[in-house]
Design an enzyme around this catalytic site. Sequence first.
Site, short mmCIF file in Angstrom:
data_model
loop_
_atom_site.label_atom_id
_atom_site.label_comp_id
_atom_site.label_asym_id
_atom_site.label_seq_id
_atom_site.Cartn_x
_atom_site.Cartn_y
_atom_site.Cartn_z
CD GLU A 275 11.12 9.68 17.64
OE1 GLU A 275 12.08 10.45 17.68
OE2 GLU A 275 10.07 9.84 18.29
CG ASP A 354 8.75 11.56 23.66
OD1 ASP A 354 9.83 11.65 24.26
OD2 ASP A 354 8.59 11.98 22.50
CD GLU A 382 9.97 17.00 22.60
OE1 GLU A 382 10.95 16.40 23.08
OE2 GLU A 382 9.36 16.60 21.58
C1 GCV Z 1 15.90 13.55 19.45
C2 GCV Z 1 10.93 12.85 21.00
C3 GCV Z 1 11.34 14.18 20.45
C4 GCV Z 1 12.41 14.05 19.40
C5 GCV Z 1 13.59 13.28 20.00
C6 GCV Z 1 13.07 11.94 20.48
C7 GCV Z 1 14.15 11.11 21.15
O1 GCV Z 1 10.23 12.12 20.04
O2 GCV Z 1 10.21 14.85 19.96
O3 GCV Z 1 12.80 15.33 18.99
O4 GCV Z 1 14.62 13.12 19.06
O5 GCV Z 1 12.05 12.14 21.42
O6 GCV Z 1 14.16 11.07 22.36
O7 GCV Z 1 14.96 10.52 20.46
#
Ligand code: GCV
Length: 659
Positions: A275, A354, A382
Amino acid sequence: MPLPVPTVPEGVDPAWLPDEAFRPLGTRRVLVRGSGPLVETVHGEVAAACARFGGRVERDASPEPYDLLLELTGDDGGEAFTCERRAGLTTVTATGAPGLLYGLFHVVRRGPAAFAEDHGLQCHRPGLALRMLDHWDNVAVHPVMGQVERGYAGGSLFWDDGRARGDLARIRAYARLLAACGINAVSVNNVNVHAVEARLLTDRIDEVAALADAFRPYGVRTHLSVTFAAPMVLGGLPTADPLDASVRAWWAAAAERVYAAVPDFGGFVVKADSEGQPGPFGYGRSHADGANALAAALAPHGGTVCWRAFVYDHRQDWRDRTTDRARAAHDQFAPLDGEFADNVLLQVKHGPMDFQVREPVSPVLGALPRTRLAVEVQATQEYTGQQRHVCWLGPMWSEALRFGHEGPAGPVVGQRASALVAVANTGDDPFWTGHPLAQANLYTVGRLGWQPDAEPAELLDEWLALTFPAAPRRLADGLRAVLSGSWRTYEKYTAPLGVGFMVQPGHHYGPNVDGYEYSPWGTYHFADRDGVGVDRSAATGTGYAAQYPEPWARVYESLDTCPDELLLFFHHVPYGHVLRDGRTVIQHLYDTRFEGVAEAAEAAEVWASLAPLVDGARHRRVAERYEEQLRGAREWCDQVNSYFLRKSGVPDERGRRIY
Ligand code: GCV
């Protein structure tokens, strides 16, 4: 000198350590033996309990009888302890000081039972050596993600708008709470390491050291998320190539300075090539090369690298049906088995996507027998209601930890792994977790780290008994009723049959069935007028199912054997496909949305009925959140049902209102 027990700051909830939980201990005659800082912590705990409830604590044996002996007999630093009760004396013995601390909290947890019937020697040792909370806390408020990325419990406990909060009293109380549920490590900043946060590793290490000082008395070691590009962004080097000698020297020197400031520093957490974070791919190197470079710097000091396996292409073309995000971690990491240094833990999310409400267990957890593994779960909710909805995740985590072949030698995930890491759900909220009932998630994750095969229902009961020590039966039953089935309820009104996502892009709260359908993130459901789901079979789909060992590869591959709860994760099926309970997929989809709403409404009523038994602030907070949960559940139900009615044209056979 006994260490004074950290007091929970005014207005902050004591969570699972209210004074009353210490009554059975505090009315006893206790002998504490041994020396060292953690023994002083134990002594302080017992002294405070006895001062409150009239018991007595000694450090030197006297001829008078005791009810409890807490004794450190060695200095191996271990966490194990033994407990026995004979002739009216309960004895807890440990050969390492952390063990004595865990033994003390074991006694607290058992309450009056710790002083009841005699029993022989019981040995307790943690199932997983590292039990860590990863705080996704930013030091500086991030323009999009705020102070805490995916945080739903107020601000950060550690950082406030660019600075360390300095409220170490609260951190001490936090350390105590964590130790009492078995957590022994905390990473204090976000895995997405931005410019300000990168500097915690170097010129801001003193702020980390202050936190470590506050955590240490409760046996909690401090870790730091670092950026793979640190040699460039902090050291001014032209490269971060992990095989470059100057880069390796930079990491070694950086680690040296960290340990000078924090002698018991736990190690680094790294999100690389993920990411947008930098990583070894940028230099044509493997993730083993990357992890091992940092591991080499930490090894002389006894530190660990938690290297995350959350590596996938987040700039995918939705038109391309051959790329499957679920495959990515296995594709990248399985071939590297055996190449990681001993002090690397490969940190793997429990599912391949995720943290959805339902995912299969990640095949990576079974694919690297020569690699040390950490299982990563998400306590911060989340995708599971963001601490506005009740969703106790104990059963889900337990399923993941017990996945595999049961048997004395494993290899169920909980026996294969060396660590359990949870993304923290805490913040500066007076209840710590925003939703007061979300405390149960934090407690459960710590206890599962200690005992991965524990029955989650028993852990929930432990949490209940500690948090509400004087609870009348009606309250305990009510709490159990609203929490125990809450994960399945949440699953029912949100995304069906393992399909996942369908959330609002960005903040991930609330429904949006096509929210991620035409996006680059690789999270699709492929619903059309005829059917829904992702074909991940080897025969006709992306081949993900074949990443599992047998029998799972075969089980998931076939429509006949794939569990219904994961059906749409593994297969694209027509709406008329008949599930094991005789319902069609579309009817199941409608029914479970309505059922989920009804179950949430029922839970809200149970909570309302508990008003006379719960303190006002807590009751109000939960009641408010239930209002939002119900609103949200209806929204999910209506959007998902309407979407699929419109796509499929198949009416609800019970004729309920779908918009
Ligand atoms: C910290 C998901 C979340 C992100 C997070 C990522 C990760 O994509 O939406 O906010 O980033 O996981 O675990 O690194």
